[in-house]
Design a protein around this motif. Structure first.
Motif, PDB file in Angstrom:
ATOM      1  N   THR A 110       0.830  -1.198   0.000  1.00  0.00           N
ATOM      2  CA  THR A 110       0.000   0.000   0.000  1.00  0.00           C
ATOM      3  C   THR A 110       0.868   1.253   0.000  1.00  0.00           C
ATOM      4  O   THR A 110       1.918   1.287   0.635  1.00  0.00           O
ATOM      5  CB  THR A 110      -0.933   0.057   1.229  1.00  0.00           C
ATOM      6  OG1 THR A 110      -0.149   0.271   2.412  1.00  0.00           O
ATOM      7  CG2 THR A 110      -1.753  -1.206   1.367  1.00  0.00           C
TER       8      THR A 110
ATOM      9  N   GLN B  67       0.552   4.435   1.666  1.00  0.00           N
ATOM     10  CA  GLN B  67      -0.301   4.764   2.804  1.00  0.00           C
ATOM     11  C   GLN B  67       0.449   5.657   3.779  1.00  0.00           C
ATOM     12  O   GLN B  67       1.661   5.535   3.941  1.00  0.00           O
ATOM     13  CB  GLN B  67      -0.712   3.451   3.494  1.00  0.00           C
ATOM     14  CG  GLN B  67      -1.643   3.592   4.666  1.00  0.00           C
ATOM     15  CD  GLN B  67      -2.061   2.228   5.225  1.00  0.00           C
ATOM     16  OE1 GLN B  67      -2.741   2.168   6.246  1.00  0.00           O
ATOM     17  NE2 GLN B  67      -1.667   1.138   4.575  1.00  0.00           N
TER      18      GLN B  67
ATOM     19  N   GLN C 262      -3.447   5.798  -0.351  1.00  0.00           N
ATOM     20  CA  GLN C 262      -3.467   6.439  -1.657  1.00  0.00           C
ATOM     21  C   GLN C 262      -3.486   5.441  -2.822  1.00  0.00           C
ATOM     22  O   GLN C 262      -4.030   5.713  -3.881  1.00  0.00           O
ATOM     23  CB  GLN C 262      -2.251   7.371  -1.807  1.00  0.00           C
ATOM     24  CG  GLN C 262      -2.315   8.604  -0.930  1.00  0.00           C
ATOM     25  CD  GLN C 262      -1.910   8.332   0.511  1.00  0.00           C
ATOM     26  OE1 GLN C 262      -0.905   7.674   0.767  1.00  0.00           O
ATOM     27  NE2 GLN C 262      -2.691   8.820   1.469  1.00  0.00           N
ATOM     28  N   ASP C 263      -2.882   4.249  -2.611  1.00  0.00           N
ATOM     29  CA  ASP C 263      -2.843   3.275  -3.695  1.00  0.00           C
ATOM     30  C   ASP C 263      -2.563   1.895  -3.115  1.00  0.00           C
ATOM     31  O   ASP C 263      -1.982   1.775  -2.023  1.00  0.00           O
ATOM     32  CB  ASP C 263      -1.775   3.637  -4.729  1.00  0.00           C
ATOM     33  CG  ASP C 263      -2.084   3.094  -6.114  1.00  0.00           C
ATOM     34  OD1 ASP C 263      -3.045   2.291  -6.246  1.00  0.00           O
ATOM     35  OD2 ASP C 263      -1.378   3.459  -7.073  1.00  0.00           O
TER      36      ASP C 263
ATOM     37  N   ASP D 200     -10.499   3.825   4.460  1.00  0.00           N
ATOM     38  CA  ASP D 200     -10.255   3.250   3.143  1.00  0.00           C
ATOM     39  C   ASP D 200     -10.501   1.741   3.155  1.00  0.00           C
ATOM     40  O   ASP D 200     -10.104   1.031   4.087  1.00  0.00           O
ATOM     41  CB  ASP D 200      -8.813   3.528   2.705  1.00  0.00           C
ATOM     42  CG  ASP D 200      -8.547   5.010   2.533  1.00  0.00           C
ATOM     43  OD1 ASP D 200      -8.986   5.569   1.520  1.00  0.00           O
ATOM     44  OD2 ASP D 200      -7.910   5.618   3.423  1.00  0.00           O
TER      45      ASP D 200
END
Length: 268
Positions: A42, A44, A50-51, A114
């Motif tokens: 991640t 993060q 974020q991704d 998230d």
């Protein structure tokens, strides 16, 4: 004397507060050698995720095979598994660790909100992993999602949901009350042998990133040290409470900061 070894199967948190990083810190502080199988990477930080890059199932399986072929693992915990294929890959790989205590932390949503587990993977977690588990450790929102039910708002509702999850196959269920309200945070532990409640004063702090990962890792660490499940859970709750208390003064990032995994070392 054999070295106690715990294995974490989870995602990587680039900010270091949760996931693989939190698990390995917890294992180390508790005196257990930590091994890892990374399921996802991640991007993060304390503000959010974020991704996410989920690793190919072949490399996840290969990591599990490598560890199983060489290390005498004494306990395993799973964390972020991301999607159905990963859940199924991990379930198949766990066959190489027959008889090893297994802690399932059904990570679905990060502290930031998230999503970390695809909705279509939830059923695979219930059907493929829960029957293998010695203990499952959902928080209030995760328990509700697993059961497609409203979030529990009382100890009675928490107990009822814990018993419903227990019926899915694990040997024990710990429904965590940290996301609830009130002056105390109470967790409900239900097993085939009975019920217990673990209560501690609620700590007012934003620095709670990684609490779920840390609790499950602490349970696995104590199981690797041959503690009983009840002792492992009680010790893990105490460890996490002290990590939250110690983390109140940490200044890491601008969002929900991490707990202090090193609180025991700092006291020394």
């Amino acid at each position: 004397m054999a070295t106690p070894i715990a294995l974490t199967i989870a995602g990587s948190d680039s900010s270091g507060g949760a996931g693989i990083q939190a698990d390995l810190k917890t294992f180390t502080v508790l005196g257990v050698y930590g091994a890892s199988v990374i399921t996802a990477i991640t991007a993060q930080n304390t503000r959010g995720v974020q991704d996410v890059l989920t690793l190919p199932p072949d490399i996840i399986a290969a990591q599990m095979t490598s560890v199983a072929s060489d290390l005498a693992v004494g306990a395993i915990k799973t964390g972020m598994l991301a999607d159905r294929v990963t859940v199924e890959t991990v379930a198949e790989g766990l066959a190489r660790f027959a008889g090893v205590p297994l802690v399932i932390d059904p990570v679905m949503v990060a502290t930031s909100g998230d999503v970390l587990l695809a909705p279509e993977a939830i059923d695979a977690v219930r059907t493929r992993l829960f029957p293998l588990a010695d203990i499952v450790t959902p928080n209030l929102r995760e328990a509700a999602s697993l059961l497609e039910a409203p979030v529990a708002t009382s100890l009675g509702e928490m107990e009822a949901q814990a018993r419903r999850i227990l019926a899915l196959g694990p040997k024990a269920v710990l429904v965590k009350g940290g996301h609830g309200e009130g002056v105390d945070a109470t967790d409900i532990l239900v097993s085939r042998d009975g019920l217990s409640r673990l209560t501690a004063p609620r700590i007012a702090t934003r620095n709670t990133h990684g609490t779920g990962c840390t609790l499950a890792a602490a349970i696995a660490a104590r199981l690797a040290q041959k503690a009983t499940l009840e002792t492992a859970v009680a010790d893990a709750k105490s460890f996490v409470w002290k990590a939250i208390e110690g983390g109140k003064t940490l200044s890491v990032g601008a969002g929900d900061g991490p707990v202090d995994h090193l609180h025991a070392i700092r006291r020394q």
